[in-house]
Design a protein around this motif. Structure first.
Motif, PDB file in Angstrom:
ATOM      1  N   GLY A   1    -115.588  24.994   3.333  1.00  0.00           N
ATOM      2  CA  GLY A   1    -114.366  24.207   3.512  1.00  0.00           C
ATOM      3  C   GLY A   1    -114.177  23.089   2.501  1.00  0.00           C
ATOM      4  O   GLY A   1    -113.110  22.488   2.429  1.00  0.00           O
ATOM      5  N   GLY A   2    -115.211  22.792   1.709  1.00  0.00           N
ATOM      6  CA  GLY A   2    -115.075  21.734   0.718  1.00  0.00           C
ATOM      7  C   GLY A   2    -115.046  20.354   1.355  1.00  0.00           C
ATOM      8  O   GLY A   2    -115.463  20.180   2.500  1.00  0.00           O
ATOM      9  N   LEU A   3    -114.517  19.413   0.618  1.00  0.00           N
ATOM     10  CA  LEU A   3    -114.443  18.028   1.104  1.00  0.00           C
ATOM     11  C   LEU A   3    -113.093  17.820   1.788  1.00  0.00           C
ATOM     12  O   LEU A   3    -112.050  18.071   1.196  1.00  0.00           O
ATOM     13  CB  LEU A   3    -114.602  17.085  -0.097  1.00  0.00           C
ATOM     14  CG  LEU A   3    -114.575  15.585   0.160  1.00  0.00           C
ATOM     15  CD1 LEU A   3    -115.659  15.167   1.140  1.00  0.00           C
ATOM     16  CD2 LEU A   3    -114.755  14.842  -1.157  1.00  0.00           C
ATOM     17  N   LYS A   4    -113.155  17.367   3.043  1.00  0.00           N
ATOM     18  CA  LYS A   4    -111.902  17.197   3.791  1.00  0.00           C
ATOM     19  C   LYS A   4    -111.900  15.854   4.496  1.00  0.00           C
ATOM     20  O   LYS A   4    -112.951  15.358   4.921  1.00  0.00           O
ATOM     21  CB  LYS A   4    -111.767  18.286   4.857  1.00  0.00           C
ATOM     22  CG  LYS A   4    -111.443  19.623   4.279  1.00  0.00           C
ATOM     23  CD  LYS A   4    -110.754  20.499   5.330  1.00  0.00           C
ATOM     24  CE  LYS A   4    -110.279  21.781   4.706  1.00  0.00           C
ATOM     25  NZ  LYS A   4    -110.854  22.962   5.283  1.00  0.00           N
ATOM     26  N   VAL A   5    -110.698  15.273   4.635  1.00  0.00           N
ATOM     27  CA  VAL A   5    -110.562  13.996   5.347  1.00  0.00           C
ATOM     28  C   VAL A   5    -109.510  14.148   6.438  1.00  0.00           C
ATOM     29  O   VAL A   5    -108.423  14.688   6.187  1.00  0.00           O
ATOM     30  CB  VAL A   5    -110.121  12.861   4.383  1.00  0.00           C
ATOM     31  CG1 VAL A   5    -109.948  11.557   5.146  1.00  0.00           C
ATOM     32  CG2 VAL A   5    -111.111  12.667   3.252  1.00  0.00           C
ATOM     33  N   PHE A   6    -109.841  13.694   7.645  1.00  0.00           N
ATOM     34  CA  PHE A   6    -108.873  13.666   8.752  1.00  0.00           C
ATOM     35  C   PHE A   6    -108.800  12.235   9.261  1.00  0.00           C
ATOM     36  O   PHE A   6    -109.820  11.554   9.355  1.00  0.00           O
ATOM     37  CB  PHE A   6    -109.324  14.590   9.891  1.00  0.00           C
ATOM     38  CG  PHE A   6    -109.404  16.028   9.471  1.00  0.00           C
ATOM     39  CD1 PHE A   6    -108.289  16.836   9.534  1.00  0.00           C
ATOM     40  CD2 PHE A   6    -110.600  16.553   9.007  1.00  0.00           C
ATOM     41  CE1 PHE A   6    -108.354  18.171   9.138  1.00  0.00           C
ATOM     42  CE2 PHE A   6    -110.670  17.891   8.609  1.00  0.00           C
ATOM     43  CZ  PHE A   6    -109.545  18.697   8.676  1.00  0.00           C
TER      44      PHE A   6
ATOM     45  N   ILE B   1    -101.485   6.685   6.873  1.00  0.00           N
ATOM     46  CA  ILE B   1    -102.658   6.752   5.991  1.00  0.00           C
ATOM     47  C   ILE B   1    -102.784   8.152   5.409  1.00  0.00           C
ATOM     48  O   ILE B   1    -102.799   9.134   6.153  1.00  0.00           O
ATOM     49  CB  ILE B   1    -103.935   6.398   6.784  1.00  0.00           C
ATOM     50  CG1 ILE B   1    -103.806   4.988   7.358  1.00  0.00           C
ATOM     51  CG2 ILE B   1    -105.173   6.497   5.894  1.00  0.00           C
ATOM     52  CD1 ILE B   1    -104.890   4.614   8.325  1.00  0.00           C
ATOM     53  N   PRO B   2    -102.868   8.257   4.069  1.00  0.00           N
ATOM     54  CA  PRO B   2    -102.970   9.590   3.465  1.00  0.00           C
ATOM     55  C   PRO B   2    -104.264  10.287   3.868  1.00  0.00           C
ATOM     56  O   PRO B   2    -105.308   9.633   3.984  1.00  0.00           O
ATOM     57  CB  PRO B   2    -102.984   9.306   1.950  1.00  0.00           C
ATOM     58  CG  PRO B   2    -102.819   7.843   1.775  1.00  0.00           C
ATOM     59  CD  PRO B   2    -102.883   7.175   3.104  1.00  0.00           C
ATOM     60  N   ASP B   3    -104.186  11.623   4.097  1.00  0.00           N
ATOM     61  CA  ASP B   3    -105.424  12.338   4.414  1.00  0.00           C
ATOM     62  C   ASP B   3    -105.800  13.326   3.319  1.00  0.00           C
ATOM     63  O   ASP B   3    -106.694  14.148   3.501  1.00  0.00           O
ATOM     64  CB  ASP B   3    -105.350  13.011   5.792  1.00  0.00           C
ATOM     65  CG  ASP B   3    -104.191  13.976   5.905  1.00  0.00           C
ATOM     66  OD1 ASP B   3    -103.493  14.170   4.889  1.00  0.00           O
ATOM     67  OD2 ASP B   3    -103.973  14.528   6.987  1.00  0.00           O
ATOM     68  N   ILE B   4    -105.119  13.214   2.163  1.00  0.00           N
ATOM     69  CA  ILE B   4    -105.602  14.028   1.034  1.00  0.00           C
ATOM     70  C   ILE B   4    -106.748  13.247   0.391  1.00  0.00           C
ATOM     71  O   ILE B   4    -106.701  12.004   0.324  1.00  0.00           O
ATOM     72  CB  ILE B   4    -104.491  14.337  -0.004  1.00  0.00           C
ATOM     73  CG1 ILE B   4    -103.749  13.061  -0.410  1.00  0.00           C
ATOM     74  CG2 ILE B   4    -103.538  15.392   0.459  1.00  0.00           C
ATOM     75  CD1 ILE B   4    -103.008  13.192  -1.698  1.00  0.00           C
ATOM     76  N   VAL B   5    -107.756  13.974  -0.044  1.00  0.00           N
ATOM     77  CA  VAL B   5    -108.991  13.332  -0.507  1.00  0.00           C
ATOM     78  C   VAL B   5    -108.726  12.273  -1.569  1.00  0.00           C
ATOM     79  O   VAL B   5    -109.210  11.136  -1.494  1.00  0.00           O
ATOM     80  CB  VAL B   5    -109.989  14.409  -1.030  1.00  0.00           C
ATOM     81  CG1 VAL B   5    -111.174  13.760  -1.731  1.00  0.00           C
ATOM     82  CG2 VAL B   5    -110.447  15.262   0.133  1.00  0.00           C
ATOM     83  N   ASP B   6    -107.915  12.605  -2.576  1.00  0.00           N
ATOM     84  CA  ASP B   6    -107.709  11.670  -3.689  1.00  0.00           C
ATOM     85  C   ASP B   6    -106.807  10.483  -3.343  1.00  0.00           C
ATOM     86  O   ASP B   6    -106.737   9.524  -4.100  1.00  0.00           O
ATOM     87  CB  ASP B   6    -107.124  12.407  -4.906  1.00  0.00           C
ATOM     88  CG  ASP B   6    -108.145  13.366  -5.485  1.00  0.00           C
ATOM     89  OD1 ASP B   6    -109.329  13.005  -5.538  1.00  0.00           O
ATOM     90  OD2 ASP B   6    -107.751  14.489  -5.868  1.00  0.00           O
TER      91      ASP B   6
END
Ligand code: HSE
Length: 319
Positions: free
Chosen positions: A46-51, A60-65
């Motif tokens: 799944g790679g790096l993910k943020v929730f 609040i943005p939930d895309i990694v960058d």
């Protein structure tokens, strides 16, 4: 370096208030409440993910960058060749845009948690450096004051940015802290806007003023002298410029002082104002209510939080 035998880690990170008067980008205070709770899971794929969930999470943005915590994790993964399948779940407790280092709390939690999970053995300064990378996503510049306090707790002071060198001191236990925040929409990247108004060059007398006050503020903390602390909060450089962006700045300050605060300044970049008082002698709620009334007389609804100095990041549990 070595991976801990667990599926993940839960870390708690406190809110913080940066600058503390004359210490622009240098001083910060960690508070006992509110906090972010961040869980870092190791996954198979799944790679790096943020929730992101919890308070203000819609903003609040939930895309990694684009997320402070995501940026920190990505940098650590790259620099230490860590397994890339990491899921970060942030439960926000620190409100956004309230001058309480919301983005920094999540960034600090991730730096702290990944360091623990992978036994990276990063020292205090390296942790601060990584956590500060996340601030680029929210403020456009890697300022390290909020993340230092969130990571280390108490009062933190950045002696140098290059190389990074952070000091930490305990705050007096009777220091009451009340932050009042007006509901004003400055749009995305509020901190960046509040940084844009700061003068690029300053006169020598202002430098003298701030060095004197900043030095005295540290002395006040070391000697636990709340009155000296309060009269050392004056900032001749950044606060006069930013105060123009804060409706009711003068009357909020006056109201807090009338209600028993020892000193008042802008919390972080603003527009929130932070009042300090002796919590053994004064009712903090009264100060908060008076500050909010002053904001509302200017036409802005406001909320407040009364708290006290707090500890830094801590591990809640291993999963
Ligand atoms: N030192 C930073 C600033 C803190 O004042 O812009 C932002 O929370």
């Amino acid at each position: 370096m070595g991976l801990k035998k667990c599926r993940g880690i839960v870390v708690e990170a406190p809110a913080s208030s940066a600058n503390v008067g004359p210490g622009f980008d240098v001083f910060a205070i960690a508070v006992e409440f509110p906090k972010d709770m961040v869980t870092i899971y190791l996954k198979e794929e799944g790679g790096l993910k943020v929730f992101v969930e919890g308070l203000d999470s819609r903003n609040i943005p939930d895309i990694v960058d684009g997320n402070t915590a995501g940026v920190v994790a990505k940098k650590l993964v790259k620099d230490y060749s860590l397994p890339y399948n990491i899921e970060i779940r942030i439960v926000k407790g620190v409100p956004v845009g309230m001058g309480l280092g919301s983005s920094a709390a999540s960034a600090a939690a991730v730096a702290y948690g990944i360091n623990e999970l992978f036994s990276l053995n990063l020292d205090r300064n390296s942790l601060v450096k990584y956590a500060a990378e996340g601030e680029v996503a929210s403020a456009g510049k890697p300022h390290a004051d909020n993340v230092s306090a969130s990571l280390l707790g108490g009062f933190t002071l950045i002696r140098s940015y290059d190389p990074i060198d952070v000091l930490r001191f305990d705050l007096p236990e009777n220091l009451g802290i009340c932050v009042a925040s007006p509901k004003i929409s400055y749009g995305q990247k509020k901190t960046e806007q509040f940084r844009a108004v700061i003068p690029k060059l300053i006169e020598l007398d202002k430098l003298v003023h701030n060095v004197g006050h900043a030095s005295a503020l540290v002395a006040a903390i070391l000697t636990k002298d709340l009155k000296l602390f309060a009269r050392s909060l004056s900032d001749a450089v950044v606060e006069p410029a930013r105060s123009k962006l804060i409706p009711g700045y003068d009357s909020v300050k006056k109201s807090a002082l009338m209600a028993g605060a020892l000193g008042v300044t802008i919390s972080g970049a603003g527009p929130s104002m932070i009042a300090f008082y002796d919590l053994t002698k004064v009712d903090g709620d009264n100060i908060g209510e008076e500050m909010c009334s002053a904001f509302s007389r200017e036409g802005y609804e406001a909320t407040y939080i009364c708290t006290k100095p707090g500890q830094g990041c801590r591990i809640v549990k291993y999963l």
